[in-house]
Motif scaffolding. Sequence first.
Motif, PDB file in Angstrom:
ATOM      1  N   PHE C 127      43.823  45.126  60.812  1.00 26.12           N
ATOM      2  CA  PHE C 127      43.350  43.601  60.636  1.00 26.12           C
ATOM      3  C   PHE C 127      44.910  42.934  60.152  1.00 26.12           C
ATOM      4  N   TRP C 128      45.491  43.613  59.154  1.00 24.26           N
ATOM      5  CA  TRP C 128      46.560  42.881  58.861  1.00 24.26           C
ATOM      6  C   TRP C 128      47.620  42.625  59.906  1.00 24.26           C
ATOM      7  N   PHE C 129      47.788  43.521  60.781  1.00 21.52           N
ATOM      8  CA  PHE C 129      48.567  43.404  61.855  1.00 21.52           C
ATOM      9  C   PHE C 129      48.506  42.304  62.674  1.00 21.52           C
ATOM     10  N   ALA C 130      47.107  42.302  62.860  1.00 18.64           N
ATOM     11  CA  ALA C 130      46.407  40.970  63.818  1.00 18.64           C
ATOM     12  C   ALA C 130      46.645  39.649  63.213  1.00 18.64           C
ATOM     13  N   ALA C 131      46.467  39.806  61.755  1.00 18.16           N
ATOM     14  CA  ALA C 131      46.769  38.354  61.203  1.00 18.16           C
ATOM     15  C   ALA C 131      48.209  38.198  61.405  1.00 18.16           C
ATOM     16  N   LEU C 132      48.941  39.125  61.172  1.00 21.00           N
ATOM     17  CA  LEU C 132      50.468  38.783  61.132  1.00 21.00           C
ATOM     18  C   LEU C 132      50.857  38.200  62.718  1.00 21.00           C
ATOM     19  N   MET C 133      50.212  39.009  63.569  1.00 26.58           N
ATOM     20  CA  MET C 133      50.349  38.575  64.958  1.00 26.58           C
ATOM     21  C   MET C 133      49.922  36.842  65.146  1.00 26.58           C
ATOM     22  N   VAL C 134      48.831  36.527  64.500  1.00 30.01           N
ATOM     23  CA  VAL C 134      48.118  35.692  64.921  1.00 30.01           C
ATOM     24  C   VAL C 134      49.268  34.458  64.395  1.00 30.01           C
ATOM     25  N   MET C 135      49.923  34.563  63.688  1.00 33.17           N
ATOM     26  CA  MET C 135      51.039  33.618  63.239  1.00 33.17           C
ATOM     27  C   MET C 135      52.332  33.810  63.909  1.00 33.17           C
ATOM     28  N   LEU C 136      52.721  35.010  64.147  1.00 30.91           N
ATOM     29  CA  LEU C 136      54.030  35.531  64.758  1.00 30.91           C
ATOM     30  C   LEU C 136      54.018  35.029  66.202  1.00 30.91           C
ATOM     31  N   VAL C 137      53.039  35.466  67.005  1.00 30.76           N
ATOM     32  CA  VAL C 137      52.815  35.117  68.448  1.00 30.76           C
ATOM     33  C   VAL C 137      53.068  33.745  68.758  1.00 30.76           C
ATOM     34  N   PRO C 138      52.366  32.895  68.187  1.00 30.80           N
ATOM     35  CA  PRO C 138      52.529  31.321  68.544  1.00 30.80           C
ATOM     36  C   PRO C 138      53.828  30.672  67.912  1.00 30.80           C
ATOM     37  N   GLY C 139      54.234  31.519  66.676  1.00 35.88           N
ATOM     38  CA  GLY C 139      55.398  30.894  66.100  1.00 35.88           C
ATOM     39  C   GLY C 139      56.430  31.151  66.749  1.00 35.88           C
ATOM     40  N   LEU C 140      56.733  32.377  67.343  1.00 30.38           N
ATOM     41  CA  LEU C 140      57.916  32.797  68.130  1.00 30.38           C
ATOM     42  C   LEU C 140      57.814  32.109  69.384  1.00 30.38           C
ATOM     43  N   LEU C 141      56.867  31.911  70.031  1.00 31.56           N
ATOM     44  CA  LEU C 141      56.660  31.165  71.403  1.00 31.56           C
ATOM     45  C   LEU C 141      57.272  29.855  71.101  1.00 31.56           C
ATOM     46  N   ALA C 142      56.706  29.249  69.818  1.00 31.05           N
ATOM     47  CA  ALA C 142      57.340  27.852  69.781  1.00 31.05           C
ATOM     48  C   ALA C 142      58.642  27.800  69.493  1.00 31.05           C
ATOM     49  N   PHE C 143      59.065  28.928  68.687  1.00 36.33           N
ATOM     50  CA  PHE C 143      60.472  28.742  68.266  1.00 36.33           C
ATOM     51  C   PHE C 143      61.537  29.049  69.255  1.00 36.33           C
ATOM     52  N   VAL C 144      60.950  29.679  70.340  1.00 36.98           N
ATOM     53  CA  VAL C 144      61.951  30.050  71.555  1.00 36.98           C
ATOM     54  C   VAL C 144      61.739  28.855  72.435  1.00 36.98           C
ATOM     55  N   PHE C 145      60.624  28.378  72.634  1.00 39.63           N
ATOM     56  CA  PHE C 145      60.455  27.316  73.512  1.00 39.63           C
ATOM     57  C   PHE C 145      61.134  25.963  73.173  1.00 39.63           C
TER      58      PHE C 145
END
Lengths: 359, 561, 391
Positions: C127-145
């Motif tokens: 769960f902790w990993f998924a929870a991290l990804m929940v924030m990281l993936v959109p955050g990273l995409l937004a950051f790069v974009f």
Amino acid sequence: MGETSVVQKVADEIRVLSEPQGAAPPPAVSVAGGPADTAEQPDGGLPAQAGASSGPSRPAGAAMDPGTNPATSSAPNTMTSTATKAAEPAVSPHPYASMLREKRLASEANGRARRETLLYLDGVTKSFDGFKAINNLSLVIEKGEMRAIIGPNGAGKTTMMDIITGKTRPDKGEVFFNGDVDLTHHDEAAIASMGIGRKFQKPTVFESHTVEDNIRLSLAGPRSVLEALVHRKDAAERDRIEAILETTRLTARRATIAGGLSHGQKQWLEIGMLLAQDPELLLVDEPVAGMTDAETEETARLLREIARTRSVVVVEHDMHFVRELGVKVTCLHEGSVLSEGTLDKVSADPKVIEVYLGR
Amino acid sequence: MTRSIRWLLVGLAVLLFGAASASAQESPAEPGTAAAAQAAGSAATSAAGPAAIVQKFGGKQSYDETEAVIIELAASGDEAVARALRALRDGDLYWRKGDEAVFIGKRQGDDIAIFDPMTGEPAGAVPRGEMEKVRIKNSIRNAVTTALGSLTLRADNPAQRMRAADTLFSEADPEMIASLGEAIAAEEDTAVRARMQEALASATLVSDLPASEKAEAAKILAARGDRESLSMLTRFAGSTDDPVAKKAAETAIVAIQSNIAFWNQMQNVWYGLSLGSVLLLAAIGLAITFGVMGVINMAHGEMVMIGAYTTYVVQEFIRTSAPGLFEFSLLIALPLAFLASGTVGLVMERFLIRFLYGRPLETLLATFGVSLILQQAVRTIFGPSNREVGNPDFMSGAFDLRLMSVNWNRLWIIVFAMVVFLALLAVLNKTPLGLQMRAVTQNRKMAAAMGIRTPWVDAMTFALGSGIAGIAGVALSQIDNVSPNLGQGYIIDSFMVVVFGGVGNLWGTLVGAMSLGIVNKFLEPYAGAVLGKIVVLVLIILFIQKRPRGLFAQKGRFVDA
Amino acid sequence: MILARFLGPRVWILVAVILAAAILVPLANLWLPADHPLHVPSYLVPLFGKYVCYALLALALDLVWGYCGILSLGHGAFFALGGYAMGMYLMRQIGSRGVYGNPELPDFMVFLNWQELPWYWTGFDQFWFAALMVMLVPGLLAFVFGYFAFRSRVTGVYLSIITQAMTYALLLAFFRNDMGFGGNNGLTDFKDILGFSIQADATRASLFAASCIALALSVLLVGWITRSKLGKLMVAVRDAESRTRFIGWRPEHVKLFAFTVSAVMAGIAGALYVPQVGIINPGEFAPVNSIEVVVWAAVGGRGTLVGPVIGALLVNYGKTVFTGVWPEGWLFILGGLFVFVTLILPRGIVGTIDHGWDAIRATRRARNAEKGEASDSEAAGDPRAVANPAE
Ligand SMILES: Nc1ncnc2c1ncn2[C@@H]1O[C@H](COP(=O)(O)OP(=O)(O)OP(=O)(O)O)[C@@H](O)[C@H]1O
Ligand SMILES: [Mg+2]
């Protein structure tokens, strides 16, 4: 590396060129710090345009030097002072302009008061679709100098400011700030942080903020996003704002949303924002457009006051205002310098009369 | 003002003329189709003859009788009988014991699968006992071969000889080598002769002629360079033992492969142009409303959709009240679609967009709302499913250009897109309305001060852009499903085209559309259709990073504002 | 407390209401008997939870649009990515209870004859990993974009269109089976979350409460950001981007910060949404979804904290009611809302009320100023002022 060598080059040239002049000092009467001294300049001191066509690689700066140097400055002196500069950290885009200014004040106090070039444009050309808005323009602003720039519409005055502030990149030519900072390599934000402030032709303030917030956002200081997030107001900041509001006579309107200010007040607010930035050099584009005569007079006073501690370049069409400023005037035409000198001299220049003033 | 209206009418007329000339060019095709129909008709009348003659093979008969039938068939001069003759030669011609009807048969275990001797269409399967083979011997075989040769290769009509050569090429029948040789010697038409030589070469490859001749044949096939030659040569190279011939075949294979690769690329370019012209049609109206006026119209796709539905309504009307006009349905639909979409655009501009000038983000939202309403309105009126829009004859079918296949509808759409493009260019650059449009969009206040009625120009410009979207819809109805979602599929692509090409520049739109189309089609084989599209989107996003103002950026200061 | 003065009473009322809902709705669902008039039936709890997630998404959009002037038409993508990250965790929790009973592979992979879990699925059983990804993936995409977009100064409608293209590209990508996210059908048939059955009333009530808490925290976060100097800077960037540049700020950094934070919030909203609705599929990437979010924020009032929350709740409640009564009519209503809110109510509900209130205050202040009283600068340092778009 590149920048130190540029400095070295400047030093060499200044030495070479000032030697013969040193032998025959010009008859200029200089009053340190005041702009009025330029009023009596002899013709030999107004070479920018003539020099631009045939002089050595940095004609304007070089030619200007003898004309405006106080008679006391001698060649070795020039060398040492420039060399000292070179010994300082080569890149000086220090984020805190105020510190720069303190440094300058300190150096003046040291008794080595001499003017150094603050802004240096040489052979700058910029064309838009083949139309040369700026054409081989050379211009030098000394530290502490106030300069008025006039010229017909489309002469390239605003474009020149665009180039200095990094909004537009010149096609060719050199733009140096503070002797050794090549402005063509920096963007707007970096240049602003170095201490060049700009007021636009059309007043632009943050319309949905209060006057006070407008000034607070402009205050010199760190420009990082995270700092802004955790920023706390403190007494020093309050005092600065207070002082600026005082200077620009906006104290009573501090809580007004800027969008609701009158045109003249917006102009003043923008000047206040400039002051808040604490720049070394202010570029002011048509500050009195749309102002009443009284307001114009006030603005002239304000600018003269500001110019006591900073360099100012004012673009203006209003001749009364320019006269009021009482400083050296440069007339631009078709992207290059047409004439330069006192207002009387420039306005007597037949070329200026021809293209700008009209008969 | 009346002048401007006149010029608008002229603009309209130009567009219509463009459309008319586009369909006028169809007229060479029409006689063509008519001729084809005639040919089909005459074939039908004489087909009764040969088909009847073929039936004479039925029933017990002597070899002489069989031969007489063969000669009779040859005399008919109809190549349609070739199928039956070849079947006869190969011992595949049967007659049914019950009614002496003649069929081509293929043994399938205990059954015989039977086919119509004229058309080759399957006619079911019958037990072996019910069918009797038409008996043959060598002399009969020779007679058939001669008949076949003279029938087709010696026909009077060169087109027919050409077709015969084509058939023989595909059949690669060694038995025909002799007839082919004679025919080639007698042939005067060079194109036909070349084709016959290719047929000869294909037959040579599978014959027992010496290897050197086969090597020659391989060269001829290499020159022909299509997929069929390639498979023949591959088969030959696999089976032959002769090193020389094998070598020749392999060289030929390489040559053909590169030829095919070239034509594959050409085909891709063609598909790309075709897609590009579709994109151009969809985007060109947007190039006016967004590019020239700076109004971001998210309902643009719905203007296209309205055009497509107008076509549907026109065809429905024609179907019920004037079926004869079907061929002209598109022509009728064009002005109506222009008017329909243009009117919707005009209404939108007057009642919505004009309040939002200078507020692009709000315009985006409001027009998006309109697009939802229009979609739902169409869904309510016409139902959510696809509507059938027919292709007139000149829009259907395809032809081959060397190794490339060209659809008529795609071809017409390319032509049409170009016509619309040029007409629009002319309207913008050559008419007072265009001049006023440009003036207004560049400096509204100044234009107003010069006495241009800016609101009127705004409205007309928007209506023009929308109207053009409407006529794009007519074209798209020919190749896409006409459904309420039609427009949605194009809106993002259209914006990409305009943004990529550079706002405010029609040429940019043209180049943008074509390059996007071609890049898309070139990526598809490698990445698949969906991934290709994604790649294109990503590429555009990256491109906008580099050149935020597009390929053909509009220059000047005001774009910074 | 400084924050209290800082945010103003209205925001605190909002937070209090949200937190009260976090407690009362679960109580009313679990503890009140079914025939009690205040009982909240179980089917309503996830529906309310959905609304709360939408409110969070609208708030995230408001941070970039209302305050920073970036009209993102791709926030649905961040929402969906967060949702997919959570969906992947939930898929892994199914274990061998799937139709095919494969302990390692989700059903759709077995169906596609996949032999092993793709690398990017590793870790999602935690769960902790998924929870991290929940924030990281959109955050990273937004950051790069955002990094690329803002650096090259893509603004205004151009930016809107490429954000829309971004979500469209993701839509196409997630439709593909070989992406490994279940293709057309997406991820569904979830069983457990953190060991609790996802169907159980108590789990649903907890999820609802969690959504409310996330929303309340986000309101406070956005409040803190927008009331700070950075928030003022955002508004400055929104109104006169190039001016901020000429006084030494880097608007691209400001925007990037707002965009990334906002994307993370949207991702969290998506992650809370998925277990409550029980499915995530590529449809969530549809450009229309993202643009609908814009109308929520617009109706409520962009550039305010309370507006987007109210807007999201109102519009979605309206949608639920309306689709029940006249399903085809909803799009008419939605389209009409777009037109109405841009043409007639550009400030949204809350903004309009504020504006009226501000006008009253301004006249009062003017009167005070006439009397020679120095006005209170603190009271005026209110960032809620939205540039009047009607001018
Ligand atoms: N970005 C640009 N693109 C095209 N042309 C430009 C651009 N910027 C400036 N110009 C042109 O360069 C010339 C000089 O313009 P500039 O604004 O510098 O004149 P100015 O001296 O400030 O005039 P004014 O007194 O009217 O303010 C003008 O002819 C203008 O049209
Ligand atoms: Mg100017």
